[in-house]
Design a protein around this motif. Structure first.
Motif, mmCIF file in Angstrom:
data_model
loop_
_atom_site.group_PDB
_atom_site.id
_atom_site.type_symbol
_atom_site.label_atom_id
_atom_site.label_comp_id
_atom_site.label_asym_id
_atom_site.label_seq_id
_atom_site.Cartn_x
_atom_site.Cartn_y
_atom_site.Cartn_z
ATOM 1 N N ALA A 122 5.253 -10.132 8.490
ATOM 2 C CA ALA A 122 4.496 -11.375 8.670
ATOM 3 C C ALA A 122 3.282 -11.129 9.567
ATOM 4 O O ALA A 122 3.353 -10.379 10.541
ATOM 5 C CB ALA A 122 5.390 -12.445 9.284
ATOM 6 N N ASN A 123 2.170 -11.724 9.197
ATOM 7 C CA ASN A 123 0.960 -11.723 10.030
ATOM 8 C C ASN A 123 0.435 -10.327 10.349
ATOM 9 O O ASN A 123 0.026 -10.041 11.473
ATOM 10 C CB ASN A 123 1.224 -12.485 11.342
ATOM 11 N N LEU A 124 0.437 -9.468 9.345
ATOM 12 C CA LEU A 124 -0.118 -8.137 9.544
ATOM 13 C C LEU A 124 -1.643 -8.214 9.613
ATOM 14 O O LEU A 124 -2.264 -8.958 8.847
ATOM 15 C CB LEU A 124 0.294 -7.209 8.404
ATOM 16 N N PRO A 125 -2.285 -7.465 10.483
ATOM 17 C CA PRO A 125 -3.746 -7.547 10.597
ATOM 18 C C PRO A 125 -4.463 -7.020 9.355
ATOM 19 O O PRO A 125 -4.206 -5.903 8.905
ATOM 20 C CB PRO A 125 -4.047 -6.675 11.822
ATOM 21 N N ASP A 126 -5.332 -7.869 8.789
ATOM 22 C CA ASP A 126 -6.185 -7.494 7.657
ATOM 23 C C ASP A 126 -5.398 -7.115 6.405
ATOM 24 O O ASP A 126 -5.940 -6.442 5.513
ATOM 25 C CB ASP A 126 -7.109 -6.325 8.034
ATOM 26 N N TYR A 127 -4.145 -7.543 6.337
ATOM 27 C CA TYR A 127 -3.320 -7.210 5.170
ATOM 28 C C TYR A 127 -2.649 -8.499 4.690
ATOM 29 O O TYR A 127 -1.497 -8.773 4.997
ATOM 30 C CB TYR A 127 -2.276 -6.158 5.553
ATOM 31 N N ASP A 128 -3.419 -9.271 3.935
ATOM 32 C CA ASP A 128 -2.911 -10.539 3.418
ATOM 33 C C ASP A 128 -2.817 -10.513 1.898
ATOM 34 O O ASP A 128 -2.915 -11.544 1.231
ATOM 35 C CB ASP A 128 -3.799 -11.696 3.871
ATOM 36 N N PHE A 129 -2.612 -9.325 1.348
ATOM 37 C CA PHE A 129 -2.581 -9.158 -0.099
ATOM 38 C C PHE A 129 -1.273 -9.699 -0.680
ATOM 39 O O PHE A 129 -0.210 -9.614 -0.064
ATOM 40 C CB PHE A 129 -2.722 -7.680 -0.464
ATOM 41 N N ALA A 130 -1.364 -10.246 -1.891
ATOM 42 C CA ALA A 130 -0.174 -10.754 -2.573
ATOM 43 C C ALA A 130 0.774 -9.614 -2.894
ATOM 44 O O ALA A 130 0.365 -8.478 -3.146
ATOM 45 C CB ALA A 130 -0.585 -11.470 -3.860
ATOM 46 N N GLU A 131 2.060 -9.912 -2.885
ATOM 47 C CA GLU A 131 3.073 -8.918 -3.214
ATOM 48 C C GLU A 131 3.234 -8.786 -4.724
ATOM 49 O O GLU A 131 3.193 -9.784 -5.454
ATOM 50 C CB GLU A 131 4.416 -9.300 -2.604
ATOM 51 N N HIS A 132 3.428 -7.551 -5.168
ATOM 52 C CA HIS A 132 3.743 -7.266 -6.571
ATOM 53 C C HIS A 132 4.874 -6.252 -6.581
ATOM 54 O O HIS A 132 4.948 -5.369 -5.707
ATOM 55 C CB HIS A 132 2.523 -6.718 -7.312
ATOM 56 N N TRP A 133 5.732 -6.348 -7.601
ATOM 57 C CA TRP A 133 6.935 -5.515 -7.633
ATOM 58 C C TRP A 133 7.212 -5.002 -9.044
ATOM 59 O O TRP A 133 6.916 -5.684 -10.037
ATOM 60 C CB TRP A 133 8.157 -6.316 -7.170
ATOM 61 N N THR A 134 7.775 -3.804 -9.124
ATOM 62 C CA THR A 134 8.343 -3.312 -10.373
ATOM 63 C C THR A 134 9.607 -2.530 -10.027
ATOM 64 O O THR A 134 9.774 -2.067 -8.899
ATOM 65 C CB THR A 134 7.341 -2.420 -11.144
#
Length: 303
Positions: free
Chosen positions: A12-24
């Motif tokens: 949560a609340n990582l600096p400059d890392y607000d990218f959506a999650e993707h999974w396979t």
């Protein structure tokens, strides 16, 4: 053996890392499967660049490169290798092998990016990515390599041997501090915490502990014959191949010539050694690396 999953609260609340999650989901072997997390940013029909991290980092390492690449018109795909980042983590060091990492990453690529793509790779991202280029060169449009190599045995450097022993035996294997020590610029406390986030305890570090011992730098090790075969395809790779290495990297900083001298596409490229740049070059020189990708992609004609 257990397959560990990450606690979302730690990310949560990582600096400059607000990218959506993707999974396979990938087949891990021995009847087991695991979820692989990846960043997927940019238009679906844009030129793809694959961003492969190494040891002991994760896709957080690319946050400073992704934004300028998006502005330039790329689609950025940055996976978390199995055992790293948000991806699932087998807790048995012996379960991790070079060939399995190749299989897991190839499964991810086939599922997420069957089309041609460019590649930026660093550290183990290159041990995996360069082998994939050598084995399937027609699937790659260009390559930018930094602080990496494709080993086929020989005599390892004292610096690497010290790192391998530390990863194997150190009772205090703090990932964030490792990143701090291997960059030429200072990390913030929040950034150090972000690199620690995937590894809450010792069992979660099995993949990170395993990687250094898997590098085939001594004769007879697993991976040598596969890499020798891959070098045949890599040497004949005649699309643009650029090296941008950090001058402050004591382990891989001097290895660029081994790539430049052998790979056809490296001829007449503007290779560079970047000042004030450690092993984790994506932290120290993200703008220069992103521009290198942009310029190499243009030379390859993907724009």
């Amino acid at each position: 053996m257990k397959i560990l999953t990450s606690d979302p609260a730690r990310f949560a609340n990582l600096p400059d890392y607000d990218f959506a999650e993707h999974w396979t989901t990938v087949d891990l072997g021995e009847g087991r499967s695991g979820r692989m997390h990846y960043v997927d940013e940019g238009p679906r029909d844009a030129p793809v660049v694959l961003l492969f991290h190494g040891e002991p980092s994760w896709s957080f390492l690319y946050r400073k490169m992704i934004r300028p690449l998006l502005e330039a018109g790329f689609r950025c795909l940055a996976p978390d290798l199995i055992g790293f980042g948000k991806s699932d983590k087998p807790n048995d060091i012996a379960f991790y092998t070079y060939d399995r990492h190749i299989s897991w990453l190839k499964q991810w690529r086939d599922a997420v990016c069957p089309q041609n793509a460019g590649l930026f790779c660093q550290d183990w991202g290159g041990l995996l990515g360069l082998r994939m280029v050598g084995e399937e060169p027609d699937r790659f449009d260009y390559v930018v390599a930094s602080n990496t190599f494709l080993p086929t045995g020989g005599t390892p450097s004292p610096a690497f041997l010290a790192w391998r022993e530390f990863a194997k035996t150190s009772p205090d294997f703090k990932i964030g501090e490792l990143l701090q020590r291997a960059t030429a610029t200072e990390r913030t406390e929040a950034e150090i915490a972000a690199y620690d986030a995937p590894f809450p305890d010792e069992p979660s570090k099995a993949g990170a502990r395993a990687f250094p011992a898997l590098v085939p730098v001594e004769d007879g090790m697993d991976g040598i014959e596969q890499n020798k075969a891959a070098w045949k395809g890599l040497e004949s790779f005649d699309k643009p191949f650029l090296t941008l290495f950090g001058e402050d990297d004591p382990v891989t900083g001097g290895l660029a010539p081994h790539l430049v001298e052998r790979i056809a596409g490296a001829k007449d490229m503007p290779h560079a050694t970047l000042p004030q740049c450690g092993h984790f070059c994506q932290e120290d020189r993200p703008a220069e690396l992103a521009q290198g990708v942009i310029d190499t992609a243009k030379k390859a004609g993907v724009f």
